[in-house]
Design a protein around this motif. Structure first.
Motif, PDB file in Angstrom:
ATOM      1  N   PRO A 160      -5.930   4.801   3.062  1.00  0.00           N
ATOM      2  CA  PRO A 160      -5.372   3.549   2.533  1.00  0.00           C
ATOM      3  C   PRO A 160      -5.702   2.363   3.438  1.00  0.00           C
ATOM      4  O   PRO A 160      -5.632   2.480   4.655  1.00  0.00           O
ATOM      5  CB  PRO A 160      -3.868   3.827   2.543  1.00  0.00           C
ATOM      6  N   PHE A 161      -6.088   1.254   2.833  1.00  0.00           N
ATOM      7  CA  PHE A 161      -6.297   0.013   3.576  1.00  0.00           C
ATOM      8  C   PHE A 161      -5.374  -1.049   2.982  1.00  0.00           C
ATOM      9  O   PHE A 161      -5.546  -1.440   1.824  1.00  0.00           O
ATOM     10  CB  PHE A 161      -7.753  -0.465   3.474  1.00  0.00           C
ATOM     11  N   HIS A 162      -4.414  -1.486   3.768  1.00  0.00           N
ATOM     12  CA  HIS A 162      -3.479  -2.509   3.301  1.00  0.00           C
ATOM     13  C   HIS A 162      -4.084  -3.889   3.545  1.00  0.00           C
ATOM     14  O   HIS A 162      -4.099  -4.375   4.676  1.00  0.00           O
ATOM     15  CB  HIS A 162      -2.146  -2.367   4.041  1.00  0.00           C
ATOM     16  N   VAL A 163      -4.589  -4.500   2.493  1.00  0.00           N
ATOM     17  CA  VAL A 163      -5.277  -5.788   2.601  1.00  0.00           C
ATOM     18  C   VAL A 163      -4.586  -6.800   1.695  1.00  0.00           C
ATOM     19  O   VAL A 163      -4.375  -6.531   0.511  1.00  0.00           O
ATOM     20  CB  VAL A 163      -6.759  -5.630   2.186  1.00  0.00           C
ATOM     21  N   ALA A 164      -4.238  -7.953   2.264  1.00  0.00           N
ATOM     22  CA  ALA A 164      -3.623  -9.020   1.467  1.00  0.00           C
ATOM     23  C   ALA A 164      -4.736  -9.830   0.790  1.00  0.00           C
ATOM     24  O   ALA A 164      -5.889  -9.786   1.214  1.00  0.00           O
ATOM     25  CB  ALA A 164      -2.772  -9.917   2.362  1.00  0.00           C
ATOM     26  N   GLY A 186     -13.282  -7.442   9.607  1.00  0.00           N
ATOM     27  CA  GLY A 186     -12.702  -6.772   8.442  1.00  0.00           C
ATOM     28  C   GLY A 186     -11.495  -5.930   8.822  1.00  0.00           C
ATOM     29  O   GLY A 186     -10.464  -5.958   8.141  1.00  0.00           O
ATOM     30  N   GLU A 232     -16.399  -7.464   3.418  1.00  0.00           N
ATOM     31  CA  GLU A 232     -17.585  -7.740   4.234  1.00  0.00           C
ATOM     32  C   GLU A 232     -17.674  -6.756   5.407  1.00  0.00           C
ATOM     33  O   GLU A 232     -18.758  -6.290   5.762  1.00  0.00           O
ATOM     34  CB  GLU A 232     -17.530  -9.183   4.751  1.00  0.00           C
ATOM     35  N   GLY A 233     -16.523  -6.436   5.988  1.00  0.00           N
ATOM     36  CA  GLY A 233     -16.514  -5.453   7.077  1.00  0.00           C
ATOM     37  C   GLY A 233     -16.918  -4.071   6.597  1.00  0.00           C
ATOM     38  O   GLY A 233     -17.709  -3.385   7.246  1.00  0.00           O
ATOM     39  N   LEU A 234     -16.395  -3.660   5.444  1.00  0.00           N
ATOM     40  CA  LEU A 234     -16.715  -2.331   4.894  1.00  0.00           C
ATOM     41  C   LEU A 234     -18.201  -2.240   4.555  1.00  0.00           C
ATOM     42  O   LEU A 234     -18.816  -1.182   4.661  1.00  0.00           O
ATOM     43  CB  LEU A 234     -15.871  -2.057   3.648  1.00  0.00           C
ATOM     44  N   ALA A 267     -18.685  -8.402  12.121  1.00  0.00           N
ATOM     45  CA  ALA A 267     -18.125  -8.423  10.760  1.00  0.00           C
ATOM     46  C   ALA A 267     -17.199  -7.228  10.534  1.00  0.00           C
ATOM     47  O   ALA A 267     -16.157  -7.353   9.891  1.00  0.00           O
ATOM     48  CB  ALA A 267     -19.243  -8.422   9.718  1.00  0.00           C
ATOM     49  N   ALA A 268     -17.573  -6.075  11.081  1.00  0.00           N
ATOM     50  CA  ALA A 268     -16.727  -4.886  10.910  1.00  0.00           C
ATOM     51  C   ALA A 268     -15.379  -5.097  11.591  1.00  0.00           C
ATOM     52  O   ALA A 268     -14.326  -4.785  11.024  1.00  0.00           O
ATOM     53  CB  ALA A 268     -17.430  -3.648  11.482  1.00  0.00           C
ATOM     54  N   ASP A 300      -5.622 -12.877   0.927  1.00  0.00           N
ATOM     55  CA  ASP A 300      -6.385 -13.809   1.768  1.00  0.00           C
ATOM     56  C   ASP A 300      -7.330 -13.100   2.740  1.00  0.00           C
ATOM     57  O   ASP A 300      -8.159 -13.745   3.382  1.00  0.00           O
ATOM     58  CB  ASP A 300      -5.456 -14.776   2.517  1.00  0.00           C
ATOM     59  N   GLY A 301      -7.201 -11.785   2.843  1.00  0.00           N
ATOM     60  CA  GLY A 301      -8.099 -11.052   3.734  1.00  0.00           C
ATOM     61  C   GLY A 301      -9.120 -10.208   2.995  1.00  0.00           C
ATOM     62  O   GLY A 301      -9.938  -9.527   3.619  1.00  0.00           O
ATOM     63  N   ALA A 351     -13.051 -10.799   3.700  1.00  0.00           N
ATOM     64  CA  ALA A 351     -13.459 -10.351   5.045  1.00  0.00           C
ATOM     65  C   ALA A 351     -13.404  -8.830   5.143  1.00  0.00           C
ATOM     66  O   ALA A 351     -14.273  -8.209   5.769  1.00  0.00           O
ATOM     67  CB  ALA A 351     -12.555 -10.987   6.110  1.00  0.00           C
ATOM     68  N   ALA A 352     -12.394  -8.225   4.525  1.00  0.00           N
ATOM     69  CA  ALA A 352     -12.276  -6.760   4.568  1.00  0.00           C
ATOM     70  C   ALA A 352     -13.479  -6.121   3.872  1.00  0.00           C
ATOM     71  O   ALA A 352     -14.074  -5.163   4.384  1.00  0.00           O
ATOM     72  CB  ALA A 352     -10.972  -6.311   3.912  1.00  0.00           C
ATOM     73  N   ARG A 369      -8.211  -7.605   9.186  1.00  0.00           N
ATOM     74  CA  ARG A 369      -7.491  -7.978   7.970  1.00  0.00           C
ATOM     75  C   ARG A 369      -6.791  -6.804   7.299  1.00  0.00           C
ATOM     76  O   ARG A 369      -6.244  -6.955   6.229  1.00  0.00           O
ATOM     77  CB  ARG A 369      -8.456  -8.640   6.976  1.00  0.00           C
ATOM     78  N   GLY A 394       0.129   6.823   1.278  1.00  0.00           N
ATOM     79  CA  GLY A 394       0.130   5.369   1.331  1.00  0.00           C
ATOM     80  C   GLY A 394       0.790   4.808   2.576  1.00  0.00           C
ATOM     81  O   GLY A 394       0.593   3.646   2.919  1.00  0.00           O
ATOM     82  N   ASN A 399      -2.529  -2.080   7.847  1.00  0.00           N
ATOM     83  CA  ASN A 399      -2.124  -0.728   8.270  1.00  0.00           C
ATOM     84  C   ASN A 399      -3.154  -0.098   9.200  1.00  0.00           C
ATOM     85  O   ASN A 399      -3.150   1.110   9.408  1.00  0.00           O
ATOM     86  CB  ASN A 399      -1.891   0.182   7.052  1.00  0.00           C
ATOM     87  N   ILE A 414       0.811  -1.215   0.000  1.00  0.00           N
ATOM     88  CA  ILE A 414       0.000   0.000   0.000  1.00  0.00           C
ATOM     89  C   ILE A 414       0.847   1.269   0.000  1.00  0.00           C
ATOM     90  O   ILE A 414       0.381   2.330  -0.425  1.00  0.00           O
ATOM     91  CB  ILE A 414      -0.922   0.004   1.246  1.00  0.00           C
ATOM     92  N   TYR A 415       2.106   1.174   0.492  1.00  0.00           N
ATOM     93  CA  TYR A 415       2.892   2.390   0.787  1.00  0.00           C
ATOM     94  C   TYR A 415       3.053   3.336  -0.391  1.00  0.00           C
ATOM     95  O   TYR A 415       3.218   4.531  -0.213  1.00  0.00           O
ATOM     96  CB  TYR A 415       4.288   1.999   1.314  1.00  0.00           C
TER      97      TYR A 415
END
Lengths: 274, 274
Positions: free
Chosen positions: A42-46, B56, A55-57, B52-53, A48-49, A52-53, B59, B6, B62, A18-19
């Motif tokens: 910025p949301f650093h999400v891999a 998320g 779904e959370g948003l 769920a939040a 595999d996540g 879920a990320a 994951r 970032g 950052n 993300i940087y």
């Protein structure tokens, strides 16, 4: 940027890594200019996540949407509740709106940003014959957006024939009336486009045969760094009008803000013409 | 505030409703003063979306942590991977750190912010006899923090005896050496604390018997609006030193930034003494 308060709407960009992303600065500057009570973080999400990320948003009622970039563009296709026909055709999503009911609506704006920049340069692609170098992600997005903008013909030049064939097949399904070719020598072109990464390094070969510049086409570049690629330098030397890569991003930022509901559509024209 | 890039670390506040929260402005101002490359944004999450939040946010690599407020403080107790003993005793979590491995570490800082503010006022509670009005969420947090700060005695005065009994029972387990009472007339007090909402409205009765002011105790308030509650006005008229509600929040903001890893512990003292 304006202060973040309890009423500020939140937007994001999902990437891994993300940087290096520049979108927060560019989008937050746009929000400030347009008086939008919003912030993009910025949301650093891999990979595999990612599910879920997202779904959370979905459960965050003041979350307006996000930009998806490397490596999430393809995976987002299946994580959205709805995607635009272009995104489906390109096979990738790069911008997602969160509707008030939590539904995620994906689209692909890389190519539409490119077309908006072309128009802002006074080069309306409607009815034109275009030669595009590349058949990867960026080139596919540009190809679909050009087809949607009403070009008459598209020649796709690429080192990997299988990729070219795949792109042409998807374009033929979505735009059955469009003339398609793979041999750039088969006719003249009004517009040349580089949708490959060739030109990022000084010793890259040109993405297109410089003989194509003889007809003085309009030459557009998707690469932002360097600002003047070898192709653009050759085009300018040949007396062609050119478009650098940066306006594609500037125009796309406005389109993204609109898709996510942060800006009204009329602001697009101001932003694109700026 | 500094530009979001970032590399900016993201923090949140989870609430429902969200529009009224003041924490983003206060925390982002603290980040700016301390040179922290971080931003705190509001997340409007309803109770049915909380799990769920949080999953998320887990994951997002950052993401540094969040503040939980109404109505999520109790539910967060079970959604954290680890909670501090005080949070367990109070029965609520109001600040969560996301560790690099994604584990969520909860704590309860309402009371610790109150104690930090007391100390910043030059009133160290260690060894003191305290009379506290209230046995609800805020009062419980203050009671546990005072006990942790080494007070010698605590009298809890509340309109609902069952609530008082519950708080005293939990305190007795966590702090077996602490002297506890429910009758404010049973001895003198060095410090009086209002941990109820009595005083927010002009026609509220006083939360504590004004006769207690005769001994000239230090009088502290958890209510922020109005700045001078009827209790504080009566205390000042009686010649008592007083502490308003706002420093409790200011000190807690620093503690929250520290718990979430945005600030180093030494910054606390500067912040609290400011």
């Amino acid at each position: 940027m304006r202060a973040i308060t309890g009423t500020t709407r939140v937007y994001g960009i999902l990437a891994d890594p993300i940087y290096h992303v520049k979108t927060p600065e560019v989008m937050n500057a746009l929000f400030a200019r347009a008086g939008v009570d919003g912030v993009l973080v910025p949301f650093h999400v891999a990979p595999d996540g990612l599910a879920a990320a997202v779904e959370g948003l979905r459960r965050m009622h003041n979350f307006g949407g996000f930009i998806a970039t490397v490596p999430h563009k393809t995976a987002m296709l299946d994580l959205c509740d709805e995607v635009s026909p272009d995104a489906r055709g390109v096979g990738a999503v790069n911008c997602v709106r969160r509707d008030p009911d939590g539904r995620m609506i994906g689209t692909m704006l890389d190519g539409l940003g490119f077309v908006a920049a072309l128009r802002a340069s006074g080069e309306d692609p409607a009815g034109k014959r275009v030669c595009l170098a590349g058949a990867g992600g960026a080139a596919s997005a540009i190809a679909f957006a050009l087809a949607g903008a009403g070009i008459a013909h598209l020649t796709v030049v690429n080192r990997t024939p299988a990729r070219t064939d795949g792109l042409l097949a998807r374009l033929a399904v979505a735009y059955p009336g469009l003339s398609l070719a793979t041999d750039p020598g088969g006719g003249t072109h009004d517009i040349l486009v580089n949708g490959t990464s060739l030109g990022m390094r000084a010793d890259d070969p040109l993405p297109l045969d410089p003989a194509l510049l003889a007809a003085r086409p309009f030459v557009a570049e998707a690469i932002m760094e360097p600002e003047i690629t070898p192709l653009l330098a050759a085009a300018e030397a040949a007396g062609c009008r050119v478009q650098r890569g940066r306006p594609m991003l500037d125009c796309q930022i406005v389109l993204m803000a609109q898709h996510m509901g942060a800006l009204q559509p009329q602001v697009l024209n101001e932003g694109a013409a700026r």
